[in-house]
Design a protein around this motif. Structure first.
Motif, PDB file in Angstrom:
ATOM      1  N   LEU A  24      10.093   3.827  -2.418  1.00 28.50           N
ATOM      2  CA  LEU A  24       9.698   3.258  -3.707  1.00 28.50           C
ATOM      3  C   LEU A  24      10.670   2.209  -4.220  1.00 28.50           C
ATOM      4  O   LEU A  24      10.277   1.282  -4.926  1.00 28.50           O
ATOM      5  N   GLN A  25      11.941   2.329  -3.869  1.00 29.25           N
ATOM      6  CA  GLN A  25      12.907   1.313  -4.283  1.00 29.25           C
ATOM      7  C   GLN A  25      12.593  -0.018  -3.624  1.00 29.25           C
ATOM      8  O   GLN A  25      12.689  -1.073  -4.254  1.00 29.25           O
ATOM      9  N   VAL A  26      12.209   0.033  -2.356  1.00 28.91           N
ATOM     10  CA  VAL A  26      11.819  -1.188  -1.652  1.00 28.91           C
ATOM     11  C   VAL A  26      10.579  -1.789  -2.303  1.00 28.91           C
ATOM     12  O   VAL A  26      10.509  -3.000  -2.563  1.00 28.91           O
ATOM     13  N   VAL A  27       9.588  -0.956  -2.568  1.00 27.60           N
ATOM     14  CA  VAL A  27       8.348  -1.419  -3.183  1.00 27.60           C
ATOM     15  C   VAL A  27       8.615  -2.051  -4.549  1.00 27.60           C
ATOM     16  O   VAL A  27       8.100  -3.121  -4.873  1.00 27.60           O
ATOM     17  N   SER A  28       9.443  -1.388  -5.357  1.00 32.22           N
ATOM     18  CA  SER A  28       9.713  -1.907  -6.700  1.00 32.22           C
ATOM     19  C   SER A  28      10.435  -3.244  -6.652  1.00 32.22           C
ATOM     20  O   SER A  28      10.261  -4.087  -7.545  1.00 32.22           O
TER      21      SER A  28
ATOM     22  N   LEU B 190       0.859  -1.177   0.000  1.00 32.20           N
ATOM     23  CA  LEU B 190       0.000   0.000   0.000  1.00 32.20           C
ATOM     24  C   LEU B 190       0.896   1.227   0.000  1.00 32.20           C
ATOM     25  O   LEU B 190       1.745   1.373   0.888  1.00 32.20           O
ATOM     26  N   ILE B 191       0.732   2.096  -0.987  1.00 32.31           N
ATOM     27  CA  ILE B 191       1.531   3.309  -1.040  1.00 32.31           C
ATOM     28  C   ILE B 191       0.606   4.505  -1.250  1.00 32.31           C
ATOM     29  O   ILE B 191      -0.578   4.362  -1.558  1.00 32.31           O
ATOM     30  N   GLY B 192       1.171   5.691  -1.111  1.00 35.70           N
ATOM     31  CA  GLY B 192       0.406   6.909  -1.312  1.00 35.70           C
ATOM     32  C   GLY B 192       1.027   8.050  -0.534  1.00 35.70           C
ATOM     33  O   GLY B 192       1.852   7.839   0.353  1.00 35.70           O
ATOM     34  N   PRO B 193       0.668   9.287  -0.845  1.00 39.92           N
ATOM     35  CA  PRO B 193       1.233  10.442  -0.144  1.00 39.92           C
ATOM     36  C   PRO B 193       0.785  10.497   1.306  1.00 39.92           C
ATOM     37  O   PRO B 193      -0.113   9.759   1.727  1.00 39.92           O
ATOM     38  N   ASN B 194       1.414  11.371   2.088  1.00 38.39           N
ATOM     39  CA  ASN B 194       1.003  11.559   3.470  1.00 38.39           C
ATOM     40  C   ASN B 194      -0.479  11.894   3.537  1.00 38.39           C
ATOM     41  O   ASN B 194      -0.983  12.694   2.748  1.00 38.39           O
TER      42      ASN B 194
ATOM     43  N   LEU C  19       1.374  -8.086   3.504  1.00 43.57           N
ATOM     44  CA  LEU C  19       0.778  -6.816   3.113  1.00 43.57           C
ATOM     45  C   LEU C  19       1.560  -5.740   3.842  1.00 43.57           C
ATOM     46  O   LEU C  19       1.697  -5.788   5.069  1.00 43.57           O
ATOM     47  N   MET C  20       2.093  -4.774   3.109  1.00 47.91           N
ATOM     48  CA  MET C  20       2.955  -3.783   3.726  1.00 47.91           C
ATOM     49  C   MET C  20       2.610  -2.373   3.289  1.00 47.91           C
ATOM     50  O   MET C  20       2.251  -2.131   2.140  1.00 47.91           O
ATOM     51  N   VAL C  21       2.693  -1.449   4.257  1.00 48.01           N
ATOM     52  CA  VAL C  21       2.708  -0.025   3.953  1.00 48.01           C
ATOM     53  C   VAL C  21       4.172   0.371   3.885  1.00 48.01           C
ATOM     54  O   VAL C  21       4.948   0.070   4.800  1.00 48.01           O
ATOM     55  N   GLU C  22       4.580   1.015   2.805  1.00 44.55           N
ATOM     56  CA  GLU C  22       5.997   1.351   2.646  1.00 44.55           C
ATOM     57  C   GLU C  22       6.138   2.650   1.862  1.00 44.55           C
ATOM     58  O   GLU C  22       5.475   2.835   0.843  1.00 44.55           O
ATOM     59  N   HIS C  23       6.998   3.543   2.349  1.00 43.45           N
ATOM     60  CA  HIS C  23       7.201   4.836   1.698  1.00 43.45           C
ATOM     61  C   HIS C  23       8.348   4.815   0.698  1.00 43.45           C
ATOM     62  O   HIS C  23       8.439   5.690  -0.157  1.00 43.45           O
TER      63      HIS C  23
END
Length: 250
Positions: free
Chosen positions: A207-211, A36-40, A201-205
């Motif tokens: 983007l390199q980790v997410v990718s 799950l990603i997205g701005p503050n 399922l992870m919240v992560e800020h």
């Protein structure tokens, strides 16, 4: 989706007239890493709190492993194998690394959390605890007090205590937050390793980790789903680029 271990339908949360999450549908496929990603302020942590029942949805439903858990208690959900971590590392700083994991194993075995257990009882948990510490790269720190660990290793210990509960679904809230680049790399590989036979399922800020990790990404903005799909797809979505990709902080 029949292969989803966790499903949300129409998930909505309103606080005093403010809608923090609105009509979110989510399918977390068994065996995948879903981010799950997205701005503050996008509603990521609120969604996490709804899914794990730390807060009650205003509307919508949540199904875990075929069971409706919309009104279930967080402890009941954890016992069913859905376990979460938090943004702030939650370990017992005054206990050794080994004892942190042995305490978690007590709970998994149906025993209450007691710190005056006999050495004989605690020793019966040592082999499993050491195996978990080895899995997260902390075996050599077994006798170190939790408070003395570097930040990245504290997060690794938290993952070990989560694994002690034998989760089928792990929810990780900002697992690399505040880490150095070196620690981010180590924890990223650790997450990949522990995901081998689990769903995450992870919240992560970051983007390199997410990718590097995520099979599926759900992008939230202002409490609603903006886009969903693999990184290659969502990273090129114009709406995502406008709302999220151009910012430094997720």
């Amino acid at each position: 989706m029949s292969d989803a271990i966790l499903q949300a339908r129409g998930l909505t949360k309103t606080f005093a007239g403010f809608t923090a999450v609105e009509n979110v549908d989510l399918d977390v496929v068994c065996g995948s890493i879903h981010a799950l990603i997205g701005p503050n302020g996008a509603g990521k942590t609120t969604v996490f709190n709804l899914l794990t029942r730390f807060i009650t949805p205003t509307a919508g439903s949540i199904v875990y492993d075929g069971t409706d858990i919309t009104r279930a208690k967080p402890t009941a959900i954890a016992r069913q194998g859905m376990v979460r971590s938090f943004q702030i590392s939650a370990i017992f700083g005054h206990l050794s690394v080994l004892d942190n994991v042995r305490v978690a194993l007590q709970r998994h075995q149906g025993k209450a959390y007691h710190f005056w257990r006999s050495e004989k009882m605690l020793d019966s948990l040592t082999d499993r605890a050491m195996a978990l510490l080895d899995e997260v790269g902390l075996a050599e720190f077994a006798d170190t007090l939790g408070v003395e660990l570097a930040y990245g290793r504290k997060r690794a210990l938290e993952i070990a205590t989560t694994l002690a509960l034998d989760p089928r679904l792990m929810l990780l809230d900002e697992p690399t937050q505040g880490m150095s680049a070196e620690d981010v790399g180590k924890v990223t590989e650790l997450i990949r390793q522990v995901a081998a036979d689990r769903t995450i399922l992870m919240v992560e800020h970051n983007l390199q980790v997410v990718s590097r990790l995520a099979d599926t990404i759900t992008v939230l903005n202002r409490g609603e789903i903006l886009a969903e799909g693999p990184y290659e797809t969502v990273s090129r979505d114009p709406a995502v680029m406008e709302a999220y990709m151009g910012t430094a902080d997720a």
